[in-house]
Motif scaffolding. Structure first.
Motif, PDB file in Angstrom:
ATOM      1  N   ALA A  99       0.831  -1.207   0.000  1.00 49.67           N
ATOM      2  CA  ALA A  99       0.000   0.000   0.000  1.00 49.67           C
ATOM      3  C   ALA A  99       0.866   1.258   0.000  1.00 49.67           C
ATOM      4  N   LEU A 100       1.957   1.245   0.764  1.00 55.67           N
ATOM      5  CA  LEU A 100       2.848   2.407   0.801  1.00 55.67           C
ATOM      6  C   LEU A 100       3.511   2.610  -0.557  1.00 55.67           C
ATOM      7  N   ALA A 101       3.964   1.522  -1.176  1.00 55.27           N
ATOM      8  CA  ALA A 101       4.601   1.649  -2.492  1.00 55.27           C
ATOM      9  C   ALA A 101       3.612   2.157  -3.526  1.00 55.27           C
ATOM     10  N   ALA A 102       2.360   1.670  -3.447  1.00 61.15           N
ATOM     11  CA  ALA A 102       1.340   2.121  -4.393  1.00 61.15           C
ATOM     12  C   ALA A 102       1.038   3.602  -4.227  1.00 61.15           C
ATOM     13  N   THR A 103       1.191   4.106  -3.006  1.00 63.95           N
ATOM     14  CA  THR A 103       0.947   5.528  -2.739  1.00 63.95           C
ATOM     15  C   THR A 103       2.091   6.394  -3.252  1.00 63.95           C
TER      16      THR A 103
ATOM     17  N   GLY B 214       1.175   5.305 -10.668  1.00 63.19           N
ATOM     18  CA  GLY B 214       0.684   4.188 -11.465  1.00 63.19           C
ATOM     19  C   GLY B 214       0.951   2.821 -10.876  1.00 63.19           C
ATOM     20  N   ALA B 215       1.552   2.765  -9.684  1.00 61.73           N
ATOM     21  CA  ALA B 215       1.921   1.476  -9.103  1.00 61.73           C
ATOM     22  C   ALA B 215       0.706   0.688  -8.645  1.00 61.73           C
ATOM     23  N   ALA B 216      -0.380   1.378  -8.313  1.00 66.06           N
ATOM     24  CA  ALA B 216      -1.557   0.673  -7.804  1.00 66.06           C
ATOM     25  C   ALA B 216      -2.091  -0.345  -8.799  1.00 66.06           C
ATOM     26  N   SER B 217      -1.885  -0.109 -10.089  1.00 70.15           N
ATOM     27  CA  SER B 217      -2.384  -1.029 -11.109  1.00 70.15           C
ATOM     28  C   SER B 217      -1.266  -1.836 -11.755  1.00 70.15           C
ATOM     29  N   ALA B 218      -0.100  -1.874 -11.116  1.00 68.23           N
ATOM     30  CA  ALA B 218       1.054  -2.582 -11.679  1.00 68.23           C
ATOM     31  C   ALA B 218       1.299  -3.876 -10.930  1.00 68.23           C
TER      32      ALA B 218
ATOM     33  N   LEU C 192       3.320  -6.635  -8.851  1.00 69.66           N
ATOM     34  CA  LEU C 192       4.251  -6.343  -7.769  1.00 69.66           C
ATOM     35  C   LEU C 192       5.700  -6.458  -8.196  1.00 69.66           C
ATOM     36  N   GLY C 193       5.987  -7.282  -9.196  1.00 69.90           N
ATOM     37  CA  GLY C 193       7.359  -7.420  -9.664  1.00 69.90           C
ATOM     38  C   GLY C 193       7.933  -6.108 -10.145  1.00 69.90           C
ATOM     39  N   GLN C 194       7.079  -5.215 -10.639  1.00 70.59           N
ATOM     40  CA  GLN C 194       7.562  -3.929 -11.138  1.00 70.59           C
ATOM     41  C   GLN C 194       7.911  -2.962 -10.014  1.00 70.59           C
ATOM     42  N   PHE C 195       7.350  -3.187  -8.805  1.00 64.13           N
ATOM     43  CA  PHE C 195       7.680  -2.315  -7.675  1.00 64.13           C
ATOM     44  C   PHE C 195       9.160  -2.415  -7.332  1.00 64.13           C
TER      45      PHE C 195
END
Length: 214
Positions: A28-32, A36-40, A42-45
């Motif tokens: 959740a923190l990374a998506a924030t 565009g991370a919320a729809s990516a 997890l490997g891309q994080f």
């Protein structure tokens, strides 16, 4: 070799539900923080070259995986006094493999410049091994605990979650649920929720059994 103190073993059992919450908070923190991370996926994080990728790999993949490893060891120790045998030890052994493979995702990050290259394949292989090992673990845990009254909830519901995970590995959620069609990231999160749900269930049952003994 002396066994760990009681408070250490109790803490290790709590890691079964702490790890899922930690993982969810890290995602959740990374998506924030990442556009565009919320729809990516997890490997891309934590992909090679991604902003903060090393931190994501360490905090969202390696650390939860090590938490699950410690929990798997504690689960085996918690069930042993009830007379569990080799079958359950096979199950907890597969849990340890699953946990280590989950952590290994952070060691072998996805390479967006070569989606089919060696680095990306290693990343995908560690995730696949983690999921497949949990499916196997759920089957062994069911066989090892199904006749034990205090552990029957884990045996039955754990087998159900393992079956759901096996179905997802055979037919991805995008194929089973029309609203998820084309939404790879959401489907992946559903798979991981099932994965972590098994450990949270196991932690609840193990901690409940521990309270009954004290």
């Amino acid at each position: 070799m002396p066994s760990p103190p009681h408070h250490v073993r109790r803490l290790a059992l709590h890691l079964g539900w702490i790890a899922p919450l930690w993982f969810a908070a890290a995602v959740a923190l990374a998506a924030t923080l990442l556009p565009g991370a919320a729809s990516a996926p997890l490997g891309q994080f934590g992909a090679i070259g991604a902003p903060g990728g090393a931190w994501f790999n360490a905090l969202a993949l390696v650390l939860p995986g090590l938490m699950l490893l410690a929990f798997s060891i504690a689960l085996e120790a918690a069930a042993a006094p009830d007379g569990t045998g080799r079958t359950l030890r096979l199950g907890t052994g597969m849990l340890m493999i699953s946990a280590l493979a989950f952590a290994a995702q952070g060691v072998f990050p996805f390479d967006p410049s070569e989606p089919d290259g060696p680095a990306s394949q290693r990343h995908a292989a560690t995730l696949a091994l983690s999921l497949i090992a949990l499916v196997a673990a759920s089957a062994f845990v069911f066989l090892g605990l199904r006749r034990m009254r205090h552990w029957r909830t884990l045996a039955l519901l754990g087998a159900l979650l393992g079956t759901v995970l096996a179905i997802f590995l055979t037919w991805p959620p995008q194929q089973l649920f029309p609203p998820l069609e084309g939404r790879h990231a959401a489907a992946q999160r559903l798979v991981l929720a099932t994965y972590f749900g098994w450990f949270a269930l196991a932690a609840g049952v193990a901690l409940g059994r521990r309270r009954e003994k004290t």
